[in-house]
Design an enzyme around this catalytic site. Sequence first.
Site, PDB file in Angstrom:
ATOM      1  N   CYS A  49      42.071 -14.301 -19.819  1.00  6.56           N
ATOM      2  CA  CYS A  49      41.010 -14.508 -18.832  1.00  6.56           C
ATOM      3  C   CYS A  49      41.600 -14.966 -17.499  1.00  6.56           C
ATOM      4  O   CYS A  49      42.303 -15.980 -17.447  1.00  6.56           O
ATOM      5  CB  CYS A  49      40.012 -15.550 -19.341  1.00  6.56           C
ATOM      6  SG  CYS A  49      38.785 -16.049 -18.101  1.00  6.56           S
ATOM      7  N   CYS A  52      40.523 -18.789 -16.603  1.00 13.79           N
ATOM      8  CA  CYS A  52      40.877 -19.955 -17.405  1.00 13.79           C
ATOM      9  C   CYS A  52      42.014 -20.750 -16.750  1.00 13.79           C
ATOM     10  O   CYS A  52      42.846 -20.187 -16.027  1.00 13.79           O
ATOM     11  CB  CYS A  52      41.303 -19.520 -18.810  1.00 13.79           C
ATOM     12  SG  CYS A  52      39.914 -19.247 -19.950  1.00 13.79           S
ATOM     13  N   ASP A  75      39.608 -12.921  -4.924  1.00  9.94           N
ATOM     14  CA  ASP A  75      40.739 -12.013  -4.740  1.00  9.94           C
ATOM     15  C   ASP A  75      40.291 -10.621  -4.310  1.00  9.94           C
ATOM     16  O   ASP A  75      41.091  -9.846  -3.776  1.00  9.94           O
ATOM     17  CB  ASP A  75      41.537 -11.913  -6.048  1.00  9.94           C
ATOM     18  CG  ASP A  75      42.104 -13.254  -6.487  1.00  9.94           C
ATOM     19  OD1 ASP A  75      42.628 -13.980  -5.618  1.00  9.94           O
ATOM     20  OD2 ASP A  75      41.996 -13.580  -7.685  1.00  9.94           O
ATOM     21  N   HIS A 113      36.115 -21.848 -21.533  1.00  9.05           N
ATOM     22  CA  HIS A 113      35.774 -20.426 -21.452  1.00  9.05           C
ATOM     23  C   HIS A 113      34.465 -20.098 -22.173  1.00  9.05           C
ATOM     24  O   HIS A 113      33.802 -19.120 -21.838  1.00  9.05           O
ATOM     25  CB  HIS A 113      36.933 -19.616 -22.066  1.00  9.05           C
ATOM     26  CG  HIS A 113      36.778 -18.134 -21.993  1.00  9.05           C
ATOM     27  ND1 HIS A 113      37.022 -17.411 -20.848  1.00  9.05           N
ATOM     28  CD2 HIS A 113      36.396 -17.228 -22.943  1.00  9.05           C
ATOM     29  CE1 HIS A 113      36.816 -16.120 -21.088  1.00  9.05           C
ATOM     30  NE2 HIS A 113      36.436 -15.979 -22.337  1.00  9.05           N
ATOM     31  N   ASN A 151      25.790 -14.558 -11.392  1.00 11.77           N
ATOM     32  CA  ASN A 151      25.415 -13.434 -12.238  1.00 11.77           C
ATOM     33  C   ASN A 151      25.872 -13.768 -13.653  1.00 11.77           C
ATOM     34  O   ASN A 151      27.064 -13.889 -13.902  1.00 11.77           O
ATOM     35  CB  ASN A 151      26.081 -12.132 -11.777  1.00 11.77           C
ATOM     36  CG  ASN A 151      25.599 -11.696 -10.407  1.00 11.77           C
ATOM     37  OD1 ASN A 151      24.419 -11.798 -10.099  1.00 11.77           O
ATOM     38  ND2 ASN A 151      26.510 -11.221  -9.581  1.00 11.77           N
ATOM     39  N   SER A 159      31.651  -9.479 -14.512  1.00  6.73           N
ATOM     40  CA  SER A 159      32.883  -8.857 -15.019  1.00  6.73           C
ATOM     41  C   SER A 159      33.706  -9.797 -15.892  1.00  6.73           C
ATOM     42  O   SER A 159      34.622  -9.345 -16.580  1.00  6.73           O
ATOM     43  CB  SER A 159      33.742  -8.358 -13.853  1.00  6.73           C
ATOM     44  OG  SER A 159      34.077  -9.437 -12.990  1.00  6.73           O
ATOM     45  N   HIS A 162      33.819 -15.931 -18.564  1.00  8.85           N
ATOM     46  CA  HIS A 162      34.074 -17.334 -18.232  1.00  8.85           C
ATOM     47  C   HIS A 162      32.971 -17.828 -17.296  1.00  8.85           C
ATOM     48  O   HIS A 162      32.654 -17.164 -16.307  1.00  8.85           O
ATOM     49  CB  HIS A 162      35.437 -17.482 -17.562  1.00  8.85           C
ATOM     50  CG  HIS A 162      35.910 -18.895 -17.463  1.00  8.85           C
ATOM     51  ND1 HIS A 162      36.937 -19.391 -18.231  1.00  8.85           N
ATOM     52  CD2 HIS A 162      35.483 -19.938 -16.700  1.00  8.85           C
ATOM     53  CE1 HIS A 162      37.131 -20.669 -17.938  1.00  8.85           C
ATOM     54  NE2 HIS A 162      36.252 -21.020 -17.017  1.00  8.85           N
ATOM     55  N   HIS A 164      30.997 -18.923 -14.416  1.00  4.46           N
ATOM     56  CA  HIS A 164      31.344 -19.038 -13.006  1.00  4.46           C
ATOM     57  C   HIS A 164      30.217 -18.494 -12.129  1.00  4.46           C
ATOM     58  O   HIS A 164      29.334 -17.789 -12.597  1.00  4.46           O
ATOM     59  CB  HIS A 164      32.642 -18.285 -12.692  1.00  4.46           C
ATOM     60  CG  HIS A 164      32.500 -16.796 -12.721  1.00  4.46           C
ATOM     61  ND1 HIS A 164      32.421 -16.069 -13.902  1.00  4.46           N
ATOM     62  CD2 HIS A 164      32.415 -15.882 -11.712  1.00  4.46           C
ATOM     63  CE1 HIS A 164      32.296 -14.782 -13.618  1.00  4.46           C
ATOM     64  NE2 HIS A 164      32.293 -14.639 -12.304  1.00  4.46           N
ATOM     65  N   GLN A 166      29.377 -17.684  -7.569  1.00  3.73           N
ATOM     66  CA  GLN A 166      30.031 -17.271  -6.337  1.00  3.73           C
ATOM     67  C   GLN A 166      29.332 -17.868  -5.131  1.00  3.73           C
ATOM     68  O   GLN A 166      28.178 -18.301  -5.206  1.00  3.73           O
ATOM     69  CB  GLN A 166      30.035 -15.737  -6.212  1.00  3.73           C
ATOM     70  CG  GLN A 166      30.761 -15.006  -7.325  1.00  3.73           C
ATOM     71  CD  GLN A 166      30.809 -13.509  -7.092  1.00  3.73           C
ATOM     72  OE1 GLN A 166      31.313 -13.047  -6.071  1.00  3.73           O
ATOM     73  NE2 GLN A 166      30.272 -12.751  -8.033  1.00  3.73           N
ATOM     74  N   GLU A 315       9.193   1.633  -9.740  1.00  2.00           N
ATOM     75  CA  GLU A 315       9.690   0.412  -9.112  1.00  2.00           C
ATOM     76  C   GLU A 315      10.624   0.716  -7.936  1.00  2.00           C
ATOM     77  O   GLU A 315      10.624   0.009  -6.934  1.00  2.00           O
ATOM     78  CB  GLU A 315      10.434  -0.461 -10.131  1.00  2.00           C
ATOM     79  CG  GLU A 315       9.549  -1.117 -11.173  1.00  2.00           C
ATOM     80  CD  GLU A 315       9.370  -0.275 -12.419  1.00  2.00           C
ATOM     81  OE1 GLU A 315       8.861  -0.803 -13.413  1.00  2.00           O
ATOM     82  OE2 GLU A 315       9.757   0.912 -12.391  1.00  2.00           O
ATOM     83  N   GLN A 321       6.674  -3.387 -10.808  1.00  2.00           N
ATOM     84  CA  GLN A 321       5.623  -3.352 -11.841  1.00  2.00           C
ATOM     85  C   GLN A 321       6.097  -4.173 -13.024  1.00  2.00           C
ATOM     86  O   GLN A 321       7.260  -4.133 -13.399  1.00  2.00           O
ATOM     87  CB  GLN A 321       5.347  -1.900 -12.263  1.00  2.00           C
ATOM     88  CG  GLN A 321       4.232  -1.717 -13.272  1.00  2.00           C
ATOM     89  CD  GLN A 321       4.699  -1.851 -14.733  1.00  2.00           C
ATOM     90  OE1 GLN A 321       5.859  -1.555 -15.041  1.00  2.00           O
ATOM     91  NE2 GLN A 321       3.813  -2.304 -15.595  1.00  2.00           N
TER      92      GLN A 321
END
Length: 345
Positions: A49, A52, A75, A113, A151, A159, A162, A164, A166, A315, A321
């Site tokens: 990961c 981590c 990155d 994690h 997310n 993606s 772990h 996290h 943003q 939508e 909807q």
Amino acid sequence: MSSLEFTHRRKNPLTGDWVLVSPHRNNRPWSGATEADAVEQLPSYDENCPLCPGNERANDTSNPEYQDTFVFVNDFGALVSDNDNQVNQESPSFIQADVARGECRVICFSPDHSKTLPELSNSEIEAVIETWQSNYNELSKQYDCVHVFENKGAIMGCSQPHPHGQIWAHDHMSTEIEVENEHLAAYKKSENSNLFADYINFENEQKERVVYSNEHWLAVVPYWAAWPFETLLIAKDDVRHMGQLNAEQKASLGDALKQLTTKYDNVFNCSFPYSMGWHSAPSSLDDDSHWRLHAHFYPPLLRSATVKKHMVGYEMLAESQRDLTAETAANILQEASSTHYKKGL
């Protein structure tokens, strides 16, 4: 105001958008796409990961052996601060472009994690809030718009499992913030009142859409919700951006986040996916009295851990909807336990 259990439309006062509500459709049979049920128990540390502690990321960069939260410049950020390019405006006038400058950061919530936000302790969640605020305070001095978001889950495009979130900060006022700002300012002008303050009073009187409430925060399925289990987390105090939160409000927010995200996970006994983001008043406003700090939670799950709502067709081409009413969704969340389902495993 009782639930409207027939086809009708509701208007979002923050954006002016309408949502079509069709309660009878929730009873229709489902043979469409399903998502994988993420039941795998993740390890507390994954050597592969990139988030981590101690592990290598892109560009031969290694993470420190961090003990609580950890922040780094993305990155592969969508924005860069040293963008000195110029845009030559084209003709005709409907062809427009502008230079975008900003910064993207990643915030690891915990060195563990395996633990998502609802599985962290209250003190660990408060550490995340402190990190949100300190980064907001720094970036809001340089940029007009600072977006703090998360997310959660692969089906929301995350993606890395772990835990996290943003932060994206930029010079321009983002579309969502610009639209909200216009509607909040228009309401203040016409009603001589703050829309969020009035909405909090309305929901406290109605009670049927309130998911969780404490001294400083209200979590509610908004009357105009588009996503099945969408919620709005609103500051009860006159707090207009994340930088204004005091110690008591941050502790209270930690409790609200713990309660709300735990209830989410307990709806279908899974790690409930969502996109969550904070909306703060833009830094450039001379008067931000029409604003109130709030967070939007947009979870996609509809019927189970494997069936999600698809915003497609009507939508995408007409308007949002939904199949179950906001009141029904709120009742499901109200009834969900405040003790995380994994505690019983």
